[in-house]
Design a protein around this motif. Structure first.
Motif, PDB file in Angstrom:
ATOM      1  N   ALA A   1       3.018  -9.055  75.760  1.00 19.03           N
ATOM      2  CA  ALA A   1       1.965 -10.094  75.821  1.00 19.03           C
ATOM      3  C   ALA A   1       1.123 -10.891  74.885  1.00 19.03           C
ATOM      4  O   ALA A   1       0.424 -11.063  74.379  1.00 19.03           O
ATOM      5  CB  ALA A   1       0.775  -8.580  74.831  1.00 19.03           C
ATOM      6  N   GLY A   2       2.178 -11.071  74.390  1.00 15.49           N
ATOM      7  CA  GLY A   2       2.489 -12.732  73.972  1.00 15.49           C
ATOM      8  C   GLY A   2       2.974 -12.265  72.154  1.00 15.49           C
ATOM      9  O   GLY A   2       2.991 -13.885  71.597  1.00 15.49           O
ATOM     10  N   MET A   3       3.110 -11.239  71.461  1.00 20.16           N
ATOM     11  CA  MET A   3       3.745 -10.788  70.489  1.00 20.16           C
ATOM     12  C   MET A   3       5.362 -11.227  70.264  1.00 20.16           C
ATOM     13  O   MET A   3       6.006 -10.230  70.179  1.00 20.16           O
ATOM     14  CB  MET A   3       3.754  -9.449  69.864  1.00 20.16           C
ATOM     15  CG  MET A   3       1.746  -8.729  69.848  1.00 20.16           C
ATOM     16  SD  MET A   3       1.014 -10.397  68.592  1.00 20.16           S
ATOM     17  CE  MET A   3       1.008  -8.261  67.673  1.00 20.16           C
ATOM     18  N   HIS A   4       5.611 -12.298  69.887  1.00 15.01           N
ATOM     19  CA  HIS A   4       7.091 -12.863  70.084  1.00 15.01           C
ATOM     20  C   HIS A   4       7.505 -12.292  68.730  1.00 15.01           C
ATOM     21  O   HIS A   4       9.020 -12.968  68.212  1.00 15.01           O
ATOM     22  CB  HIS A   4       7.611 -14.120  70.535  1.00 15.01           C
ATOM     23  CG  HIS A   4       7.219 -13.993  71.914  1.00 15.01           C
ATOM     24  ND1 HIS A   4       7.069 -13.654  73.009  1.00 15.01           N
ATOM     25  CD2 HIS A   4       5.606 -14.853  72.488  1.00 15.01           C
ATOM     26  CE1 HIS A   4       6.712 -13.917  73.783  1.00 15.01           C
ATOM     27  NE2 HIS A   4       6.386 -14.990  73.909  1.00 15.01           N
ATOM     28  N   CYS A   5       6.582 -12.375  67.474  1.00 12.28           N
ATOM     29  CA  CYS A   5       7.356 -12.388  66.085  1.00 12.28           C
ATOM     30  C   CYS A   5       7.514 -10.338  65.799  1.00 12.28           C
ATOM     31  O   CYS A   5       8.087  -9.974  65.059  1.00 12.28           O
ATOM     32  CB  CYS A   5       6.187 -12.310  65.403  1.00 12.28           C
ATOM     33  SG  CYS A   5       4.951 -10.744  65.770  1.00 12.28           S
ATOM     34  N   VAL A   6       7.915  -9.712  66.820  1.00  7.01           N
ATOM     35  CA  VAL A   6       8.303  -7.855  67.420  1.00  7.01           C
ATOM     36  C   VAL A   6       9.591  -7.624  66.085  1.00  7.01           C
ATOM     37  O   VAL A   6       9.939  -7.415  64.972  1.00  7.01           O
ATOM     38  CB  VAL A   6       8.283  -7.371  68.391  1.00  7.01           C
ATOM     39  CG1 VAL A   6       8.848  -5.954  67.778  1.00  7.01           C
ATOM     40  CG2 VAL A   6       6.958  -7.398  68.902  1.00  7.01           C
ATOM     41  N   GLY A   7      10.495  -8.731  65.966  1.00  8.62           N
ATOM     42  CA  GLY A   7      11.892  -8.609  66.101  1.00  8.62           C
ATOM     43  C   GLY A   7      11.793  -9.494  64.350  1.00  8.62           C
ATOM     44  O   GLY A   7      13.132  -9.701  63.608  1.00  8.62           O
ATOM     45  N   PHE A   8      10.954  -9.840  63.981  1.00  8.76           N
ATOM     46  CA  PHE A   8      10.925 -11.150  63.250  1.00  8.76           C
ATOM     47  C   PHE A   8      10.510 -10.461  61.567  1.00  8.76           C
ATOM     48  O   PHE A   8      10.078  -9.513  61.654  1.00  8.76           O
ATOM     49  CB  PHE A   8       9.664 -11.969  62.852  1.00  8.76           C
ATOM     50  CG  PHE A   8       9.869 -12.610  63.482  1.00  8.76           C
ATOM     51  CD1 PHE A   8      10.809 -12.910  64.092  1.00  8.76           C
ATOM     52  CD2 PHE A   8       9.234 -13.619  63.845  1.00  8.76           C
ATOM     53  CE1 PHE A   8      11.307 -14.450  65.433  1.00  8.76           C
ATOM     54  CE2 PHE A   8       8.730 -14.943  64.957  1.00  8.76           C
ATOM     55  CZ  PHE A   8      10.155 -15.171  65.719  1.00  8.76           C
ATOM     56  N   PRO A   9      11.262 -10.237  60.852  1.00  6.55           N
ATOM     57  CA  PRO A   9      11.056 -10.013  58.700  1.00  6.55           C
ATOM     58  C   PRO A   9       9.512  -9.696  58.967  1.00  6.55           C
ATOM     59  O   PRO A   9       8.966  -8.751  58.179  1.00  6.55           O
ATOM     60  CB  PRO A   9      11.692 -10.415  58.297  1.00  6.55           C
ATOM     61  CG  PRO A   9      12.073 -11.239  58.905  1.00  6.55           C
ATOM     62  CD  PRO A   9      11.829 -11.442  59.778  1.00  6.55           C
ATOM     63  N   SER A  10       8.805 -10.304  59.343  1.00  6.27           N
ATOM     64  CA  SER A  10       7.465 -10.531  58.518  1.00  6.27           C
ATOM     65  C   SER A  10       6.529  -8.965  60.060  1.00  6.27           C
ATOM     66  O   SER A  10       5.538  -8.193  58.693  1.00  6.27           O
ATOM     67  CB  SER A  10       6.617 -11.187  59.509  1.00  6.27           C
ATOM     68  OG  SER A  10       6.625 -11.675  60.892  1.00  6.27           O
ATOM     69  N   SER A  11       6.843  -8.168  60.881  1.00  3.48           N
ATOM     70  CA  SER A  11       6.914  -7.191  61.582  1.00  3.48           C
ATOM     71  C   SER A  11       6.825  -6.304  60.633  1.00  3.48           C
ATOM     72  O   SER A  11       6.395  -5.251  60.455  1.00  3.48           O
ATOM     73  CB  SER A  11       7.212  -7.162  61.928  1.00  3.48           C
ATOM     74  OG  SER A  11       8.702  -6.793  62.479  1.00  3.48           O
ATOM     75  N   LEU A  12       8.161  -6.043  59.163  1.00  9.24           N
ATOM     76  CA  LEU A  12       7.960  -4.566  58.580  1.00  9.24           C
ATOM     77  C   LEU A  12       6.518  -4.747  57.479  1.00  9.24           C
ATOM     78  O   LEU A  12       6.522  -3.743  57.843  1.00  9.24           O
ATOM     79  CB  LEU A  12       9.157  -5.298  58.053  1.00  9.24           C
ATOM     80  CG  LEU A  12      10.261  -5.320  58.276  1.00  9.24           C
ATOM     81  CD1 LEU A  12      11.584  -5.779  57.453  1.00  9.24           C
ATOM     82  CD2 LEU A  12      10.788  -3.910  59.108  1.00  9.24           C
ATOM     83  N   GLY A  13       5.392  -5.863  57.616  1.00  8.67           N
ATOM     84  CA  GLY A  13       4.474  -5.673  56.482  1.00  8.67           C
ATOM     85  C   GLY A  13       3.130  -6.170  57.585  1.00  8.67           C
ATOM     86  O   GLY A  13       2.040  -6.507  56.848  1.00  8.67           O
TER      87      GLY A  13
END
Length: 83
Positions: free
Chosen positions: A45-57
């Motif tokens: 879907a374009g959510m390439h931030c899944v593995g980034f630390p930001s995904s925790l919050g």
């Protein structure tokens, strides 16, 4: 008997997790805990931030806004996948 009780408890927990509905105010990391198979759905879907630390919050809605994705449509897609 102990193993039966433990297995029954685990099966109930899995059933409860699969019955959860994903909402746009949920944290991405919590969504992934519901079903790790949602990771490719998010990535496609374009959510390439899944593995980034930001995904925790970061909520699904916040991340969708950053990526120019409609959060409501993404929620619908994720819920269809886990159904």
């Amino acid at each position: 008997l102990y193993h039966f009780i433990l297995l029954n408890s685990l099966l109930k927990e899995v059933k409860n997790m699969s019955e959860q509905k994903i909402t746009k105010d949920m944290i991405i990391a919590d969504i992934i805990q519901i079903d790790e198979n949602l990771i490719p759905v998010l990535l496609n879907a374009g959510m390439h931030c899944v593995g980034f630390p930001s995904s925790l919050g970061e909520t699904l809605e916040e991340a969708a806004e950053v990526h120019g994705i409609d959060a409501d449509e993404l929620c619908e897609l994720l819920n269809e996948f886990i159904a």
